[in-house]
Scaffold this active site. Sequence first.
Site, PDB file in Angstrom:
ATOM      1  N   LYS A   1       3.943   8.943   8.853  1.00 26.78           N
ATOM      2  CA  LYS A   1       3.871   8.477  10.157  1.00 26.78           C
ATOM      3  C   LYS A   1       4.690   8.941  11.176  1.00 26.78           C
ATOM      4  CE  LYS A   1       0.832   4.899   8.189  1.00 26.78           C
ATOM      5  NZ  LYS A   1       0.929   4.143   7.230  1.00 26.78           N
TER       6      LYS A   1
ATOM      7  N   ASP B   1       9.272   2.798  -0.144  1.00 27.81           N
ATOM      8  CA  ASP B   1       8.057   3.471   0.865  1.00 27.81           C
ATOM      9  C   ASP B   1       8.431   3.115   2.124  1.00 27.81           C
ATOM     10  OD1 ASP B   1       6.037   4.490   1.756  1.00 27.81           O
ATOM     11  OD2 ASP B   1       4.491   3.672   0.621  1.00 27.81           O
TER      12      ASP B   1
ATOM     13  N   TYR C   1       0.748  -1.095  -0.049  1.00 28.18           N
ATOM     14  CA  TYR C   1       0.201   0.024  -0.132  1.00 28.18           C
ATOM     15  C   TYR C   1       0.883   1.153  -0.077  1.00 28.18           C
ATOM     16  CZ  TYR C   1      -3.610   3.533   1.578  1.00 28.18           C
ATOM     17  OH  TYR C   1      -4.272   4.690   1.587  1.00 28.18           O
TER      18      TYR C   1
HETATM   19  C1  LIG Z   1       0.113   4.622   5.647  1.00 28.48           C
HETATM   20  C2  LIG Z   1       1.063   4.532   4.474  1.00 28.48           C
HETATM   21  C3  LIG Z   1       0.877   5.228   3.494  1.00 28.48           C
HETATM   22  C4  LIG Z   1       0.096   6.436   3.384  1.00 28.48           C
HETATM   23  O1  LIG Z   1       0.190   7.296   4.446  1.00 28.48           O
HETATM   24  P1  LIG Z   1      -1.023   8.426   4.820  1.00 28.48           P
HETATM   25  O2  LIG Z   1      -0.214   9.319   5.729  1.00 28.48           O
HETATM   26  O3  LIG Z   1      -2.080   7.564   5.220  1.00 28.48           O
HETATM   27  O4  LIG Z   1      -1.345   9.140   3.507  1.00 28.48           O
HETATM   28  C5  LIG Z   1       1.820   5.309   2.465  1.00 28.48           C
HETATM   29  N1  LIG Z   1       2.578   4.186   2.404  1.00 28.48           N
HETATM   30  C6  LIG Z   1       2.717   3.120   3.201  1.00 28.48           C
HETATM   31  C7  LIG Z   1       3.699   2.231   3.414  1.00 28.48           C
HETATM   32  C8  LIG Z   1       1.839   3.384   4.475  1.00 28.48           C
HETATM   33  O5  LIG Z   1       1.865   2.481   5.215  1.00 28.48           O
END
Ligand SMILES: *Cc1c(COP(=O)(O)O)cnc(C)c1O
Length: 424
Positions: free
Chosen positions: A266, A238, A143
Amino acid sequence: MEKRSAELFERGKRHIPGGVNSPVRAYGAVGRTPRFIRSAKGARITDEDGNEMIDYVCSWGPGILGSAHPRVIRAVQKACGDGLTFGAPTEKEVELAEMISELVPSMEVSRLVNSGTEAVMSAIRAARGYTGRDKIIKFRGCYHGHADGLLVKAGSAALTTSVPDSAGVPDSVAENTLIADFNDEVSVAELFLANSGKIAAVIVEPVPANMGVVLPKWPFLTFLRDITNRNGTLLIFDEVITGFRLGLGGAQEYYKIRPDLTTLGKIVGGGMPLGAYGGRREIMNMVSPAGPVYQAGTLSGNPIAVTAGLETLRILKEDPEIYTRLEYRAKMLAEAAVEAGGDSISVNRLGSLMSIFFRSGGVNDYEQAAGSDTKAYADYFGYMLDHGIYLAPSQFEAMFVSDAHTEEDILKTCEVMQSYLQTI
Ligand SMILES: *Cc1c(COP(=O)(O)O)cnc(C)c1O
């Protein structure tokens, strides 16, 4: 007791889609009433009915220090007194960019945004701008936020077609996202062969944590580094979840792989809306106003969010023992689960990230994760919730341990978890 939560959920549904501002919060996968939260402190989270629970959601990752760490709160309160937003550069943004490049050396230059989604969206734009190519490769089950081009799944002829994975995403956008399988080198190599010279970037969660936690098999990440290098394609890690969680330098430090670009979210915001993307200087200098790739934001580098992030990173940097404690406590949980659940479950863990999959035989890819018994998870989730343990309401989300979890919290959690797992 979840009377007030139930009332608020009904009230919320009248003016908010599904009653919540992010889908997983609605508890749809576990068939329970979502808890509306009144407050959280340390490892404890309290709902509107006054139920106090031990929190393993940690706001889906940011809460590595637990909630409302006194130093972070003090710093934020002080910053609020100086003004909430200026729309102008500040000293703290420079400090945060310096701190990021010190802790994550591949991020020589970085840009602050407001979420992980924005970080990923912008990193991909920078990669396309730099390479002059349109296509990207992403992995099934990873994701990367909710930007159009990432809500895409493989079509029936997987090698050549991709289709939207959400209503509202145009086919024309989905076409540029190619889908490979995590831990499957052949699936990546085939896409490179079929799309020679067209792939701008490969984006990957180096340790996927959004299909539950799945660990990269050696040498999968090394293979990605090599094949991208050979093809003039950028490698984007990511690290929105793994950044500052698997250690100060994230997954790239842990696996000793230097991506071209990295996205953060995060933890980097310390509980406030903040994301970052960055990487090699020559790529990031493509970003406006240094270069031709446009990207901007009214609240980008917001002083309150930057303060929360900076203070959180300072605390982590001053006390590297935090990661030793996290490792130790998460290991206790994982071992307790394995001891009680035996072959009925598969437990994946790296540092303070872990998942209990309700299936036997181990989980190493999306197919196996997706094959888990989600009804069994829902039942486990409900039992834990009723016994004061607040877990993610989905088989496919990670369990997060924070530095605020005491040994007593962990022992209590192990006890409740084992009393359930022994019965399955
Ligand atoms: C949570 C998440 C996102 C998206 O971040 P948001 O602050 O919710 O937009 C993107 N990549 C990863 C791996 C994530 O866990």
